[in-house]
Write an enzyme that holds these catalytic residues in place. Structure first.
Site, PDB file in Angstrom:
ATOM      1  N   CYS A   1     -21.609 -12.694 -21.443  1.00 11.04           N
ATOM      2  CA  CYS A   1     -21.047 -11.585 -21.733  1.00 11.04           C
ATOM      3  C   CYS A   1     -19.401 -11.673 -21.999  1.00 11.04           C
ATOM      4  CB  CYS A   1     -20.877 -11.627 -20.049  1.00 11.04           C
ATOM      5  SG  CYS A   1     -22.428 -10.582 -19.486  1.00 11.04           S
TER       6      CYS A   1
ATOM      7  N   VAL B   1     -16.746  -9.365 -24.264  1.00  9.61           N
ATOM      8  CA  VAL B   1     -16.287  -8.638 -23.652  1.00  9.61           C
ATOM      9  C   VAL B   1     -14.666  -8.155 -24.407  1.00  9.61           C
ATOM     10  CG1 VAL B   1     -14.856  -8.150 -21.562  1.00  9.61           C
ATOM     11  CG2 VAL B   1     -17.292  -7.847 -21.688  1.00  9.61           C
TER      12      VAL B   1
HETATM   13  S1  SF4 Z   1     -22.289 -13.420 -17.084  1.00 12.89           S
HETATM   14 FE1  SF4 Z   1     -23.700 -12.515 -18.388  1.00 12.89          FE
HETATM   15  S2  SF4 Z   1     -24.294 -14.277 -19.678  1.00 12.89           S
HETATM   16 FE2  SF4 Z   1     -23.966 -15.405 -18.300  1.00 12.89          FE
HETATM   17  S3  SF4 Z   1     -25.311 -15.661 -16.805  1.00 12.89           S
HETATM   18 FE3  SF4 Z   1     -24.840 -13.602 -16.190  1.00 12.89          FE
HETATM   19  S4  SF4 Z   1     -25.363 -11.648 -17.521  1.00 12.89           S
HETATM   20 FE4  SF4 Z   1     -26.346 -13.644 -18.250  1.00 12.89          FE
END
Ligand code: SF4
Length: 298
Positions: free
Chosen positions: A153, A157
């Site tokens: 993520c 982002v």
């Molecule tokens: S922060 Fe995002 S990438 Fe990391 S485990 Fe959670 S959903 Fe998955």
């Protein structure tokens, strides 16, 4: 203090010590806005009733499906199905610890994957330096034949561009220029592990196939098994059946050996997987068969 260098307590007995009981009770009172004990106990009793059960089963607007995980997990699983391939997840360490533990817990096998360990500064200024150092370390320490890069993520982002980052890392000699570093953007807030699998397999095929001439070889097929938690048994049976029928095939992504290494005392970071030469040749197959519809949308 109940804890000293001579007397190290594990967390469960430690938190039962009076100091911790007092601290946790104060935390609960001052910061957790707790309900009175009788309301908590009434609610617990209510969850045992038939009325509560019926209300739960009648629910239509919400589907809780904990079997959905985020995209990079699928990308890590996909990469495990290729010869000596190390998964490199551009993002935070905690996410990657989750993929490793999730896969290890399921397959009862060690699952290797590295992260670029992005922290606050990388989240603000971009994670290029993490990529440059991370690829160099991965290449030097784990001796892979290929490094498959995906994202969490955080990297998505802030919009880190994997293509240019990998080129930059190669310019700085993190890995040799001709070393295979396929990549896939796997934004975890879109889709699930199934899309991550799909993206990573596409990224690897594109890396080897893009710009190549196709010379169809009659009678050979590719099979993409998809994200299969039972790949150890299923892929092996599939290969047995195809061998019995005398079919010439390439399994594109096969993690059946990687997640079932023998218990002979020797740790294998890499085992089995589709050979890189086979992936290159698979461009010329007569047909490609995907065994799971949602795993091959890309
Ligand atoms: S922060 Fe995002 S990438 Fe990391 S485990 Fe959670 S959903 Fe998955």
């Amino acid at each position: 203090m109940p804890q000293s260098a001579e007397k190290i307590l594990d967390h469960a007995p430690l938190f039962r010590e009076p100091e911790y009981r007092k601290m946790l009770a104060e935390k609960k009172l001052n910061f957790e806005c707790p309900h009175p004990d009788e309301i908590v106990s009434d609610q617990r009793d209510f969850t045992q009733t038939w009325e509560y059960r019926e209300k739960n089963l009648a629910r239509k607007a919400l589907v809780v499906n904990p079997a959905k995980a985020c995209q990079p997990l699928g990308a890590v699983f996909a990469a495990a199905g290729f010869e000596r391939t190390m998964s490199f997840v551009h993002g935070s360490q905690g996410c990657v610890a989750y993929y490793r533990s999730h896969l290890s817990r399921h397959f009862k096998e060690p699952a290797a994957a590295v992260s670029s360990s992005m922290t606050e500064d990388a989240a603000v200024f971009g994670g290029l330096k993490n990529m440059v150092d991370g690829l160099a370390n991965t290449y030097q320490l784990y001796d892979p034949k290929m490094i498959a890069v995906s994202t969490t993520c955080m990297a998505e982002v802030i919009g880190d561009d994997l293509h240019s980052f990998i080129q930059n890392a190669k310019d700085e000699d993190s890995v040799p220029r001709d070393f295979d570093v396929p990549f896939a953007h796997t934004p975890a807030f879109v889709g699930s592990h199934v899309d991550g699998y799909d993206n990573m397999v596409k990224g690897i095929l594109e890396h080897f196939w893009k710009g190549q001439e196709r010379t169809q070889i009659e009678g050979t097929i590719n099979i993409i098994p998809g994200f299969d938690g039972f790949c150890v048994g299923n892929n092996r049976e599939l290969k047995r059946l195809l061998d019995v029928m005398g079919v010439s095939y390439t399994l594109i992504q096969d993690a059946s050996d990687q997640f079932d290494t023998p218990s002979d005392g020797e740790y294998r970071m890499y085992d089995g997987g589709t050979k890189i030469n086979e992936v290159k040749k698979a461009l010329n197959a007569e047909a490609t068969l995907s065994l799971q519809h949602h795993n091959a949308r890309k």
